[in-house]
Scaffold this motif. Structure first.
Motif, PDB file in Angstrom:
ATOM      1  N   GLY A  27      -9.816   7.819   2.869  1.00 36.32           N
ATOM      2  CA  GLY A  27      -9.461   9.260   3.190  1.00 36.32           C
ATOM      3  C   GLY A  27      -8.063   9.528   2.714  1.00 36.32           C
ATOM      4  N   GLY A  28      -8.035   8.744   1.300  1.00 33.85           N
ATOM      5  CA  GLY A  28      -6.535   9.142   0.408  1.00 33.85           C
ATOM      6  C   GLY A  28      -6.763   8.104  -0.726  1.00 33.85           C
ATOM      7  N   ASN A  29      -5.687   7.888  -1.385  1.00 30.20           N
ATOM      8  CA  ASN A  29      -5.457   7.300  -2.812  1.00 30.20           C
ATOM      9  C   ASN A  29      -5.496   5.782  -2.094  1.00 30.20           C
ATOM     10  OD1 ASN A  29      -5.299   9.340  -4.172  1.00 30.20           O
ATOM     11  ND2 ASN A  29      -2.985   9.418  -4.143  1.00 30.20           N
ATOM     12  N   LEU A  30      -5.955   4.846  -3.356  1.00 32.60           N
ATOM     13  CA  LEU A  30      -6.310   3.432  -2.847  1.00 32.60           C
ATOM     14  C   LEU A  30      -5.339   2.515  -3.743  1.00 32.60           C
ATOM     15  CD1 LEU A  30     -10.227   3.581  -3.148  1.00 32.60           C
ATOM     16  CD2 LEU A  30      -8.906   3.681  -1.281  1.00 32.60           C
ATOM     17  N   LEU A  31      -4.955   1.401  -3.005  1.00 35.23           N
ATOM     18  CA  LEU A  31      -4.639   0.092  -3.827  1.00 35.23           C
ATOM     19  C   LEU A  31      -5.768  -1.022  -3.568  1.00 35.23           C
ATOM     20  CD1 LEU A  31      -1.993  -1.343  -5.080  1.00 35.23           C
ATOM     21  CD2 LEU A  31      -1.656  -2.073  -2.620  1.00 35.23           C
ATOM     22  N   VAL A  32      -5.986  -1.260  -4.835  1.00 34.28           N
ATOM     23  CA  VAL A  32      -7.180  -2.216  -5.082  1.00 34.28           C
ATOM     24  C   VAL A  32      -6.645  -3.588  -5.562  1.00 34.28           C
ATOM     25  CG1 VAL A  32      -9.086  -0.650  -5.446  1.00 34.28           C
ATOM     26  CG2 VAL A  32      -8.131  -1.738  -7.505  1.00 34.28           C
ATOM     27  N   SER A  33      -7.572  -4.835  -5.102  1.00 37.55           N
ATOM     28  CA  SER A  33      -7.242  -6.009  -5.633  1.00 37.55           C
ATOM     29  C   SER A  33      -7.315  -6.208  -7.241  1.00 37.55           C
ATOM     30  CB  SER A  33      -8.322  -7.098  -5.278  1.00 37.55           C
ATOM     31  OG  SER A  33      -9.446  -6.912  -5.467  1.00 37.55           O
ATOM     32  N   PRO A  34      -6.655  -7.112  -7.860  1.00 36.08           N
ATOM     33  CA  PRO A  34      -6.995  -7.168  -9.631  1.00 36.08           C
ATOM     34  C   PRO A  34      -8.425  -7.685  -9.798  1.00 36.08           C
ATOM     35  CG  PRO A  34      -5.494  -8.915  -8.411  1.00 36.08           C
ATOM     36  CD  PRO A  34      -5.776  -7.983  -7.304  1.00 36.08           C
ATOM     37  N   THR A  35      -8.916  -8.177  -9.001  1.00 38.29           N
ATOM     38  CA  THR A  35     -10.391  -8.643  -9.162  1.00 38.29           C
ATOM     39  C   THR A  35     -11.538  -7.638  -8.768  1.00 38.29           C
ATOM     40  OG1 THR A  35     -10.525  -9.764  -6.984  1.00 38.29           O
ATOM     41  CG2 THR A  35      -9.717 -11.009  -8.900  1.00 38.29           C
ATOM     42  N   PHE A  36     -11.033  -6.479  -8.016  1.00 40.43           N
ATOM     43  CA  PHE A  36     -11.731  -5.594  -7.874  1.00 40.43           C
ATOM     44  C   PHE A  36     -12.845  -5.017  -9.026  1.00 40.43           C
ATOM     45  CE2 PHE A  36     -12.811  -0.860  -6.547  1.00 40.43           C
ATOM     46  CZ  PHE A  36     -12.900  -1.160  -5.133  1.00 40.43           C
ATOM     47  N   PRO A  37     -14.197  -4.779  -8.771  1.00 37.08           N
ATOM     48  CA  PRO A  37     -14.924  -4.901  -9.879  1.00 37.08           C
ATOM     49  C   PRO A  37     -14.799  -3.492 -10.477  1.00 37.08           C
ATOM     50  CG  PRO A  37     -16.155  -4.546  -7.739  1.00 37.08           C
ATOM     51  CD  PRO A  37     -14.861  -5.000  -7.496  1.00 37.08           C
ATOM     52  N   THR A  62       0.898  -1.239   0.087  1.00 36.89           N
ATOM     53  CA  THR A  62       0.063   0.089  -0.025  1.00 36.89           C
ATOM     54  C   THR A  62       0.869   1.198  -0.229  1.00 36.89           C
ATOM     55  OG1 THR A  62      -1.621  -1.259   1.291  1.00 36.89           O
ATOM     56  CG2 THR A  62      -1.941   1.085   1.269  1.00 36.89           C
ATOM     57  N   GLU A  63       1.939   1.215   0.897  1.00 35.43           N
ATOM     58  CA  GLU A  63       2.617   2.381   0.869  1.00 35.43           C
ATOM     59  C   GLU A  63       3.509   2.635  -0.498  1.00 35.43           C
ATOM     60  OE1 GLU A  63       5.340   2.358   4.277  1.00 35.43           O
ATOM     61  OE2 GLU A  63       5.843   4.366   3.998  1.00 35.43           O
ATOM     62  N   GLN A  64       4.080   1.715  -0.805  1.00 34.43           N
ATOM     63  CA  GLN A  64       4.881   1.582  -2.362  1.00 34.43           C
ATOM     64  C   GLN A  64       4.161   2.012  -3.239  1.00 34.43           C
ATOM     65  OE1 GLN A  64       6.741  -1.937  -3.695  1.00 34.43           O
ATOM     66  NE2 GLN A  64       7.858  -2.334  -2.079  1.00 34.43           N
ATOM     67  N   SER A  65       2.836   1.838  -3.313  1.00 32.89           N
ATOM     68  CA  SER A  65       1.970   2.406  -4.556  1.00 32.89           C
ATOM     69  C   SER A  65       1.468   3.691  -4.238  1.00 32.89           C
ATOM     70  CB  SER A  65       0.720   1.202  -4.591  1.00 32.89           C
ATOM     71  OG  SER A  65      -0.080   1.426  -3.403  1.00 32.89           O
ATOM     72  N   GLY A  66       1.878   4.170  -3.085  1.00 29.40           N
ATOM     73  CA  GLY A  66       1.423   5.574  -2.590  1.00 29.40           C
ATOM     74  C   GLY A  66       0.006   5.911  -2.108  1.00 29.40           C
ATOM     75  N   ALA A  67      -0.501   4.873  -1.785  1.00 28.31           N
ATOM     76  CA  ALA A  67      -1.956   4.824  -1.302  1.00 28.31           C
ATOM     77  C   ALA A  67      -1.978   4.774   0.255  1.00 28.31           C
ATOM     78  CB  ALA A  67      -2.788   3.447  -1.824  1.00 28.31           C
ATOM     79  N   ALA A  68      -3.267   5.185   0.689  1.00 28.47           N
ATOM     80  CA  ALA A  68      -3.502   5.345   1.953  1.00 28.47           C
ATOM     81  C   ALA A  68      -4.322   4.044   2.587  1.00 28.47           C
ATOM     82  CB  ALA A  68      -4.285   6.669   2.259  1.00 28.47           C
ATOM     83  N   ALA A  69      -4.571   3.302   1.705  1.00 27.02           N
ATOM     84  CA  ALA A  69      -5.288   2.267   2.093  1.00 27.02           C
ATOM     85  C   ALA A  69      -5.734   1.082   0.866  1.00 27.02           C
ATOM     86  CB  ALA A  69      -7.061   2.432   2.675  1.00 27.02           C
ATOM     87  N   SER A  93     -11.802   6.144  -9.687  1.00 25.34           N
ATOM     88  CA  SER A  93     -10.866   6.687 -10.298  1.00 25.34           C
ATOM     89  C   SER A  93     -11.127   8.088 -10.454  1.00 25.34           C
ATOM     90  CB  SER A  93     -10.825   6.125 -11.587  1.00 25.34           C
ATOM     91  OG  SER A  93     -10.200   4.702 -11.560  1.00 25.34           O
ATOM     92  N   SER A  94     -12.186   8.607 -10.502  1.00 26.23           N
ATOM     93  CA  SER A  94     -12.597   9.983 -10.652  1.00 26.23           C
ATOM     94  C   SER A  94     -12.541  10.704  -9.241  1.00 26.23           C
ATOM     95  CB  SER A  94     -13.882  10.196 -11.380  1.00 26.23           C
ATOM     96  OG  SER A  94     -15.012   9.979 -10.601  1.00 26.23           O
ATOM     97  N   LEU A  95     -12.503   9.821  -8.060  1.00 27.10           N
ATOM     98  CA  LEU A  95     -12.395  10.657  -6.630  1.00 27.10           C
ATOM     99  C   LEU A  95     -10.928  10.537  -6.375  1.00 27.10           C
ATOM    100  CD1 LEU A  95     -15.664   8.646  -5.332  1.00 27.10           C
ATOM    101  CD2 LEU A  95     -15.529  11.278  -5.906  1.00 27.10           C
ATOM    102  N   CYS A  96     -10.104   9.534  -6.829  1.00 30.19           N
ATOM    103  CA  CYS A  96      -9.028   9.705  -6.194  1.00 30.19           C
ATOM    104  C   CYS A  96      -8.017   8.571  -7.037  1.00 30.19           C
ATOM    105  CB  CYS A  96      -8.824   8.957  -4.814  1.00 30.19           C
ATOM    106  SG  CYS A  96      -9.596   7.416  -4.680  1.00 30.19           S
ATOM    107  N   THR A  97      -6.795   8.736  -6.706  1.00 37.97           N
ATOM    108  CA  THR A  97      -5.913   7.636  -7.549  1.00 37.97           C
ATOM    109  C   THR A  97      -6.015   6.358  -7.118  1.00 37.97           C
ATOM    110  OG1 THR A  97      -4.287   9.648  -7.887  1.00 37.97           O
ATOM    111  CG2 THR A  97      -3.362   7.405  -8.436  1.00 37.97           C
ATOM    112  N   VAL A  98      -6.250   5.146  -7.911  1.00 27.89           N
ATOM    113  CA  VAL A  98      -6.501   4.062  -7.760  1.00 27.89           C
ATOM    114  C   VAL A  98      -5.494   3.171  -8.471  1.00 27.89           C
ATOM    115  CG1 VAL A  98      -8.190   2.061  -7.582  1.00 27.89           C
ATOM    116  CG2 VAL A  98      -9.016   4.625  -7.759  1.00 27.89           C
TER     117      VAL A  98
END
Lengths: 375, 375
Positions: free
Chosen positions: A100-110, A8-15, A118-123
C-alpha cells in the motif's frame, strides 16, 4: 525490528520487503522459517511482519514461522495471474497491493521483481540494515552458535585422530594399507558433524601446495612433513546457525619455515583476540595482526597474509562485522572469527581460526580446541 | 551458450551479467566454479564468458573454473572504490566498464547492483534463459545425477532397514530399547549419503499427522500403523547436482484408507511416467495423475493431491521443467521427478517419487528402489 521501521521511514517507504528462500540469511532471520522455495516477507511500518507462502507450505508455516502466514492465493496472486500471466509482474502487483505504498527492499531482492515493482511505486534499495541487525546476537543466538562450535570441535578431534594414527609410507599418510586422503578425512568430519545435527559443506582439508590457496578444498593423499589445513564451518540443521574453526597440522617433522609461520600465526591470533572488545575498530584489530606479521618479516598482500583477519558468523558463515581494512567499530554481542594465515606458493599455508563473542571489555573465546601443530 | 548470445542480442544488450555465489544454480552452471562468496559472471555477445573473483579466490578459480578469472582489482574495482566508496555502486561501475554497453541480467540479479547499473546503462532483466539452458542435460550431467541417485537409494535402504528391524512397543517404533525417532533415521540417511560424497539437507522423515503436510521435515518417535514419508534430495559435494526420491512406508498394519491411497499414488506414478516423452506437455502429464486420482475419488486442490506432479532436477532441486498446470512441452534430456501424493489432515499422507530422464519416446527411470509399503 525498530531499526527496520526506522530505515523504512527514512527511505520514505510504507513497507520493507524481502524475497527469497531461507538460504538467504536475511530472510531466515526475518521470517524464522526454513524453506527451500522463495517466500515474500513484508513489514509495513509499525506493524508485525507477514510472510506470503505457497499453499503447500501454509500448514508448516503456521507451525514454524514467527508470523501468521498468508498464502499467495489469499494475497490475491491467483486473481492477478488471470490478467497478468507473467509470474514476476504478477508477484510485483501482489506485493505492491499488500504494501500500500512505496517500498524499501533488501539489496539481494531479485531484479526480476524489482524492475516491475519500480513501475508501480518508488522502490529504494536498502544496504545492510538487516545484516547489521543480524550482526548483534542475542544470548539465545550465541547459545545456538556455541552448540555448532561444539560439533565443529568434535569433528576436528576426529580428523586429528585420523592423522595422528596414520602410518607414513614414502612420505604419504596411510590408513589400513591405503593412502589417507583429504576426501576420507573430510567424510569423517562430515559424519561426525551429522551426529550433532550439523551439516558441513566445502570443508577444507588441504595439504602441501594446495594449502597455499586459502580456499582450496584439498584433494588426494595427505603428505607427511607438509602443513594440513583443516577449516570446518558447519551449519546447524535445525537452527541454521554456523560456527567456524581452522587448525593446521603437520604429520611428522615440519620444515623450519612452516614452524616459524605457525608460531607467527598463533601469536597473531592471540594478539587479535586480545585487541577485541566492544568499540574497538575492526580495522585496528586487523592491523594488530598485520603489524605482528611485519615484525616477523611476513608481508600482507598477494602473498603472506592475503585475507582479512576475521568476519562475523551467524546465519551466514561470512557476515558483518569485518575484521579487515574497512572494518568499523565492533558491537557487544557480535560473533567474529579471528583467523590469521600465511600463504606462500612453493612453501604452503598455515591458518588458525577461533570464534569469539565481542564483549564489553574482551573477546569471549568460544573455541576450546587445542593448538598443536605436530601430530 | 548460443541461446544466451541470442537473448542478449534480442534485448539489445552488449553483455549478459550474473552475480552470486555457486549456491545460485545459474551461476554454478555458467561459471562451473564452486564459491561461497559472490562472483561476477560477464559474457559479451559472441565472446567467451569471464568471471571476476576476489584476490583470495584467484588461484583456485585458475584451477577450477571454466574460464580465465579476473581479479576485482584487475577489473579496476580498487581504483573505482577510491572515488566511489559505496561497494554496490563501485561494483556497478566496474561491471558497466567491463561490459561496454547495455546489459541483460539474470532475474535473481541483486537489486543492490541493478539500481546503480540502471543509472549507467539500460538494464534488461532476463526471465529464464539460463534456467531453460540448465533444464536440458548433457549425458555427462545425467551421469552426475545418476551417481547422486545411487547415493539416495543407498541411504533409503538404510532408512528402510532401520524401520524394518525396529520393534514396536505401545505403538511406537523402538531400537535398542529407545524410541526410534525421525531425527535418528534422518541422521542415518545423512551419514549414508556422506559415504557417497553427497550431502542431504532438510530430508523429510515424517510420520502420522506430520505426513499430511508435504514439506514437514518430521520430528519425534515414529509410530506403527501410520505412514512414514521419507523424501531424500541430496546434493553431490563435488559436482553440485541433486537427485530426489520419496518412499512411504508403514510399520505393521496399515489403515485401509492409507492402503487405498498408496495404491492410487503408485498407479498415478506409473501413469505419469508412462505419459512422459519429448514433446509431451508438462500440463498433460500432470493431468494424467489428476484424472487417475479423480477416478479413485481423490480431489486435487487444498486437500488430496495438493501439489504438482513433478519438477526438473539438476544444479537446483527444483528447476524447469514443470509437470503441473503451467507446464509446457518437455525436451529430450530433461530430468524430472514424478511424485504424486495424497494428503488428508487426520488421516496422513502418502507420496512416491521417482526421477527420470525425458527421452524421445519414453521416460528413462533412474530409480531402482523397490516399492513396498509394509515393513
Amino acid at each position: 525490528m525498530k531499526l527496520l521501521d526506522m530505515m523504512t521511514e527514512q527511505s520514505g517507504a510504507a513497507a520493507y520487503v524481502g524475497y527469497g528462500s531461507s538460504l538467504d540469511p536475511d530472510m531466515r532471520y526475518l521470517t524464522r522459517f526454513s524453506c527451500t522455495d522463495p517466500v515474500v516477507y513484508l513489514k509495513r511500518r509499525g506493524e508485525q511482519g507477514q510472510i506470503v507462502v505457497s499453499q503447500m507450505e501454509y500448514g508448516r508455516a503456521m507451525q514454524e514461522s514467527a508470523f501468521l502466514p498468508v498464502t499467495r492465493s489469499e494475497a490475491g496472486l491467483l486473481e492477478i495471474l488471470k490478467e497478468e500471466p507473467d509470474h514476476w509482474k504478477a508477484m510485483a502487483t501482489m506485493i505492491s497491493r499488500l504494501a500500500g505504498g512505496n517500498l524499501l527492499v533488501s539489496p539481494t531482492f531479485p531484479a526480476g521483481l524489482y524492475a516491475p515493482l519500480s513501475s508501480l511505486c518508488t522502490v529504494v534499495v536498502d544496504d545492510q540494515t538487516v545484516e547489521r541487525m543480524r550482526a548483534v546476537k542475542s544470548e539465545e543466538e550465541i547459545a545456538c552458535i556455541r552448540m555448532v562450535q561444539q560439533a565443529t570441535e568434535a569433528s576436528m578431534k576426529t580428523a586429528r585422530r585420523m592423522i595422528r594414527r596414520a602410518k607414513v609410507k614414502k612420505g604419504v599418510l596411510q590408513r589400513g594399507g591405503e593412502p589417507l586422503t583429504a576426501e576420507l578425512v573430510r567424510q569423517a568430519i562430515h559424519t561426525a558433524l551429522q551426529k550433532y545435527g550439523c551439516t558441513g559443506a566445502e570443508t577444507i582439508v588441504s595439504c602441501g601446495p594446495d594449502s597455499a590457496l586459502p580456499h582450496h578444498a584439498g584433494a588426494g593423499p595427505l603428505l607427511a612433513g607438509e602443513p594440513i589445513v583443516i577449516d570446518i564451518f558447519p551449519k546447524s540443521d535445525t537452527t541454521g546457525y554456523y560456527a567456524d574453526m581452522t587448525r593446521t597440522y603437520v604429520k611428522g617433522e615440519a620444515d623450519p619455515a612452516i614452524m616459524e609461520m605457525y608460531t607467527a600465526v598463533r601469536d597473531a591470533k592471540a594478539a587479535g583476540l586480545g585487541a577485541i572488545r566492544a568499540g574497538a575498530e575492526g580495522a585496528a584489530v586487523h592491523r594488530v595482526a598485520v603489524d605482528l606479521f611485519a615484525e616477523r618479516g611476513y608481508a600482507t598482500g598477494t602473498t603472506g597474509f592475503t585475507h582479512n583477519l576475521g568476519h562475523g558468523v551467524g546465519l551466514a558463515v561470512h557476515e558483518l562485522p569485518t575484521l579487515g581494512p574497512s572494518g568499523g567499530p565492533l558491537g557487544a554481542g557480535e560473533v567474529v572469527t579471528v583467523e590469521p594465515g600465511l600463504y606462500f606458493p612453493g612453501i604452503g599455508g598455515v591458518r588458525l581460526e577461533d570464534l569469539c563473542v565481542v564483549r564489553p571489555d574482551c573477546a569471549e573465546n568460544l573455541t576450546r580446541c587445542k593448538e598443536e601443530m605436530i601430530l
